[in-house]
Design a protein around this motif. Sequence first.
Motif, PDB file in Angstrom:
ATOM      1  N   GLU A 113       0.837  -1.195   0.000  1.00  0.00           N
ATOM      2  CA  GLU A 113       0.000   0.000   0.000  1.00  0.00           C
ATOM      3  C   GLU A 113       0.876   1.251   0.000  1.00  0.00           C
ATOM      4  OE1 GLU A 113      -3.163  -0.061  -0.375  1.00  0.00           O
ATOM      5  OE2 GLU A 113      -3.631  -2.163   0.065  1.00  0.00           O
ATOM      6  N   HIS A 114       0.431   2.269  -0.693  1.00  0.00           N
ATOM      7  CA  HIS A 114       1.204   3.510  -0.792  1.00  0.00           C
ATOM      8  C   HIS A 114       0.929   4.367   0.455  1.00  0.00           C
ATOM      9  CE1 HIS A 114       2.466   3.416  -5.242  1.00  0.00           C
ATOM     10  NE2 HIS A 114       2.140   2.198  -4.857  1.00  0.00           N
ATOM     11  N   LEU A 115       1.534   3.928   1.548  1.00  0.00           N
ATOM     12  CA  LEU A 115       1.354   4.569   2.844  1.00  0.00           C
ATOM     13  C   LEU A 115       2.716   4.803   3.485  1.00  0.00           C
ATOM     14  CD1 LEU A 115      -1.407   2.203   4.322  1.00  0.00           C
ATOM     15  CD2 LEU A 115      -1.790   4.412   3.201  1.00  0.00           C
ATOM     16  N   THR A 116       2.731   5.727   4.442  1.00  0.00           N
ATOM     17  CA  THR A 116       3.908   5.951   5.274  1.00  0.00           C
ATOM     18  C   THR A 116       3.504   5.683   6.716  1.00  0.00           C
ATOM     19  OG1 THR A 116       4.715   7.643   3.751  1.00  0.00           O
ATOM     20  CG2 THR A 116       5.664   7.614   5.971  1.00  0.00           C
ATOM     21  N   VAL A 117       4.267   4.856   7.412  1.00  0.00           N
ATOM     22  CA  VAL A 117       3.947   4.481   8.790  1.00  0.00           C
ATOM     23  C   VAL A 117       5.066   4.926   9.716  1.00  0.00           C
ATOM     24  CG1 VAL A 117       3.520   2.567  10.386  1.00  0.00           C
ATOM     25  CG2 VAL A 117       2.535   2.521   8.082  1.00  0.00           C
ATOM     26  N   ILE A 118       4.699   5.699  10.742  1.00  0.00           N
ATOM     27  CA  ILE A 118       5.631   6.111  11.789  1.00  0.00           C
ATOM     28  C   ILE A 118       5.263   5.321  13.036  1.00  0.00           C
ATOM     29  CG2 ILE A 118       6.484   8.026  13.194  1.00  0.00           C
ATOM     30  CD1 ILE A 118       5.524   9.848  10.819  1.00  0.00           C
ATOM     31  N   PHE A 119       6.178   4.492  13.471  1.00  0.00           N
ATOM     32  CA  PHE A 119       5.932   3.532  14.554  1.00  0.00           C
ATOM     33  C   PHE A 119       6.789   3.895  15.757  1.00  0.00           C
ATOM     34  CE2 PHE A 119       7.396  -0.818  16.148  1.00  0.00           C
ATOM     35  CZ  PHE A 119       6.346  -0.943  17.053  1.00  0.00           C
ATOM     36  N   VAL A 120       6.152   4.248  16.873  1.00  0.00           N
ATOM     37  CA  VAL A 120       6.859   4.648  18.084  1.00  0.00           C
ATOM     38  C   VAL A 120       6.918   3.460  19.042  1.00  0.00           C
ATOM     39  CG1 VAL A 120       6.938   6.297  19.993  1.00  0.00           C
ATOM     40  CG2 VAL A 120       6.037   7.014  17.766  1.00  0.00           C
ATOM     41  N   ASN A 121       8.130   2.995  19.311  1.00  0.00           N
ATOM     42  CA  ASN A 121       8.330   1.807  20.141  1.00  0.00           C
ATOM     43  C   ASN A 121       8.937   2.207  21.481  1.00  0.00           C
ATOM     44  OD1 ASN A 121       9.036  -0.619  21.316  1.00  0.00           O
ATOM     45  ND2 ASN A 121      10.501  -1.219  19.745  1.00  0.00           N
ATOM     46  N   ASN A 122       8.120   2.147  22.543  1.00  0.00           N
ATOM     47  CA  ASN A 122       8.643   2.384  23.890  1.00  0.00           C
ATOM     48  C   ASN A 122       8.536   1.143  24.772  1.00  0.00           C
ATOM     49  OD1 ASN A 122       5.930   2.320  24.614  1.00  0.00           O
ATOM     50  ND2 ASN A 122       5.752   4.541  24.896  1.00  0.00           N
ATOM     51  N   THR A 123       8.269   0.005  24.178  1.00  0.00           N
ATOM     52  CA  THR A 123       8.301  -1.335  24.794  1.00  0.00           C
ATOM     53  C   THR A 123       7.228  -1.595  25.844  1.00  0.00           C
ATOM     54  OG1 THR A 123       9.904  -0.907  26.592  1.00  0.00           O
ATOM     55  CG2 THR A 123      10.804  -1.416  24.395  1.00  0.00           C
ATOM     56  N   VAL A 124       6.241  -0.713  25.969  1.00  0.00           N
ATOM     57  CA  VAL A 124       5.138  -0.957  26.907  1.00  0.00           C
ATOM     58  C   VAL A 124       3.843  -0.373  26.342  1.00  0.00           C
ATOM     59  CG1 VAL A 124       6.500  -0.994  29.053  1.00  0.00           C
ATOM     60  CG2 VAL A 124       5.627   1.176  28.186  1.00  0.00           C
ATOM     61  N   PHE A 125       2.724  -0.795  26.911  1.00  0.00           N
ATOM     62  CA  PHE A 125       1.455  -0.113  26.668  1.00  0.00           C
ATOM     63  C   PHE A 125       1.478   1.155  27.517  1.00  0.00           C
ATOM     64  CE2 PHE A 125       0.279  -4.189  25.052  1.00  0.00           C
ATOM     65  CZ  PHE A 125      -0.804  -3.992  24.198  1.00  0.00           C
ATOM     66  N   GLY A 126       1.684   2.296  26.868  1.00  0.00           N
ATOM     67  CA  GLY A 126       1.905   3.529  27.610  1.00  0.00           C
ATOM     68  C   GLY A 126       0.656   4.122  28.234  1.00  0.00           C
ATOM     69  N   MET A 127      -0.406   4.259  27.444  1.00  0.00           N
ATOM     70  CA  MET A 127      -1.591   4.961  27.922  1.00  0.00           C
ATOM     71  C   MET A 127      -2.350   4.187  28.997  1.00  0.00           C
ATOM     72  SD  MET A 127      -4.896   6.336  25.766  1.00  0.00           S
ATOM     73  CE  MET A 127      -4.146   7.849  25.220  1.00  0.00           C
ATOM     74  N   THR A 128      -2.329   2.872  28.917  1.00  0.00           N
ATOM     75  CA  THR A 128      -3.193   2.063  29.776  1.00  0.00           C
ATOM     76  C   THR A 128      -2.517   1.535  31.026  1.00  0.00           C
ATOM     77  OG1 THR A 128      -2.714   0.126  28.392  1.00  0.00           O
ATOM     78  CG2 THR A 128      -4.702   1.380  27.879  1.00  0.00           C
ATOM     79  N   GLY A 129      -1.284   1.969  31.305  1.00  0.00           N
ATOM     80  CA  GLY A 129      -0.709   1.633  32.595  1.00  0.00           C
ATOM     81  C   GLY A 129       0.578   0.863  32.600  1.00  0.00           C
ATOM     82  N   GLY A 130       1.211   0.672  31.447  1.00  0.00           N
ATOM     83  CA  GLY A 130       2.532   0.064  31.435  1.00  0.00           C
ATOM     84  C   GLY A 130       2.561  -1.444  31.400  1.00  0.00           C
ATOM     85  N   GLN A 131       1.540  -2.057  30.786  1.00  0.00           N
ATOM     86  CA  GLN A 131       1.544  -3.513  30.655  1.00  0.00           C
ATOM     87  C   GLN A 131       2.583  -3.973  29.628  1.00  0.00           C
ATOM     88  OE1 GLN A 131      -1.075  -1.492  30.207  1.00  0.00           O
ATOM     89  NE2 GLN A 131      -2.915  -2.251  31.242  1.00  0.00           N
ATOM     90  N   MET A 132       2.899  -5.260  29.665  1.00  0.00           N
ATOM     91  CA  MET A 132       3.824  -5.834  28.699  1.00  0.00           C
ATOM     92  C   MET A 132       3.272  -5.679  27.291  1.00  0.00           C
ATOM     93  SD  MET A 132       5.149  -9.778  28.247  1.00  0.00           S
ATOM     94  CE  MET A 132       3.670 -10.229  27.304  1.00  0.00           C
ATOM     95  N   ALA A 133       4.144  -5.291  26.369  1.00  0.00           N
ATOM     96  CA  ALA A 133       3.789  -5.157  24.964  1.00  0.00           C
ATOM     97  C   ALA A 133       4.543  -6.219  24.162  1.00  0.00           C
ATOM     98  CB  ALA A 133       4.167  -3.763  24.461  1.00  0.00           C
ATOM     99  N   PRO A 134       4.210  -6.402  22.884  1.00  0.00           N
ATOM    100  CA  PRO A 134       4.966  -7.353  22.070  1.00  0.00           C
ATOM    101  C   PRO A 134       6.442  -6.992  21.943  1.00  0.00           C
ATOM    102  CG  PRO A 134       2.885  -6.822  21.022  1.00  0.00           C
ATOM    103  CD  PRO A 134       3.037  -5.872  22.159  1.00  0.00           C
ATOM    104  N   THR A 135       6.784  -5.732  22.221  1.00  0.00           N
ATOM    105  CA  THR A 135       8.166  -5.283  22.107  1.00  0.00           C
ATOM    106  C   THR A 135       8.904  -5.230  23.448  1.00  0.00           C
ATOM    107  OG1 THR A 135       7.336  -3.024  22.213  1.00  0.00           O
ATOM    108  CG2 THR A 135       7.749  -3.941  20.017  1.00  0.00           C
ATOM    109  N   THR A 136       8.231  -5.570  24.550  1.00  0.00           N
ATOM    110  CA  THR A 136       8.885  -5.574  25.860  1.00  0.00           C
ATOM    111  C   THR A 136      10.104  -6.486  25.830  1.00  0.00           C
ATOM    112  OG1 THR A 136       6.811  -5.107  27.025  1.00  0.00           O
ATOM    113  CG2 THR A 136       8.576  -6.116  28.305  1.00  0.00           C
ATOM    114  N   MET A 137      11.211  -6.010  26.350  1.00  0.00           N
ATOM    115  CA  MET A 137      12.471  -6.745  26.246  1.00  0.00           C
ATOM    116  C   MET A 137      12.565  -7.856  27.298  1.00  0.00           C
ATOM    117  SD  MET A 137      15.068  -3.545  25.557  1.00  0.00           S
ATOM    118  CE  MET A 137      14.382  -2.598  26.928  1.00  0.00           C
TER     119      MET A 137
END
Length: 246
Positions: A113-137
């Motif tokens: 698809e002719h799209l541009t994606v900006i992906f911000v990776n901070n390794t947690v679910f930020g807004m909902t309280g800091g749960q484990m994310a797929p990127t958590t180390m």
Amino acid sequence: MEQVFGRPRSLIDVPFHFCPGCHHGIIHRLTAECIDRYALQETSIAVASVGCSVFLYDYLDVDVLEAPHGRAPAVATGVKRARPDRFVFTYQGDGDLAAIGTAEIIHAANRGEHLTVIFVNNTVFGMTGGQMAPTTMPGQETTTTPFGRDPAVNGFPIRMAELLGGLTGTTFAARGAVDTPKNLLKTRKLMQRAFEVQINGEGFGFVEVLSACPTNWKMSPERANRRVKEEMIPYFPLGIFKGGEA
């Protein structure tokens, strides 16, 4: 006196609400600089999803649509196909793009698809309280992994830039960071290239940006910024994974 540094035209002149030390504000600015560089303010349509990214409309002076959690690439696909004359980009976090939105981002990239994606990776679910994310180390403590992420139980973090870079439909996939001036300047170049991919009609462009989350990491802004260098970058190496030199 000549002004050599100022607010980008497409960045609204309001204070950021993000937590002290959060890198979202820096990444917002880089996005606005790219919009201005290519004179896209009047033709851009941004799509933000659920998470800290949801407030994009408060800061970028462009048309912004809100998508259900994880569905920004699907919404952006519809927008771009309906209005191919518009520059369409998504702005998403890791809990959004790499968790509930995994299918959407993979298939949008694989379709080219002719799209541009900006992906911000901070390794947690930020807004909902800091749960484990797929990127958590591995070993990283979160509210749902208080003793640290155990790959034997929770699996391994997903490296999204490498994953999408391996798809035939992806034109450009890269990862940057904004923890130092040097990395910030490199990330700006990566974002510019991702914008050019769509502008030139080349297809799908993706940039992952490593970001600090001091509040949910329970760290000072200074310590959180060091974590990006000392822990995140070794696990999520910076660079271009598909698409050549920026």
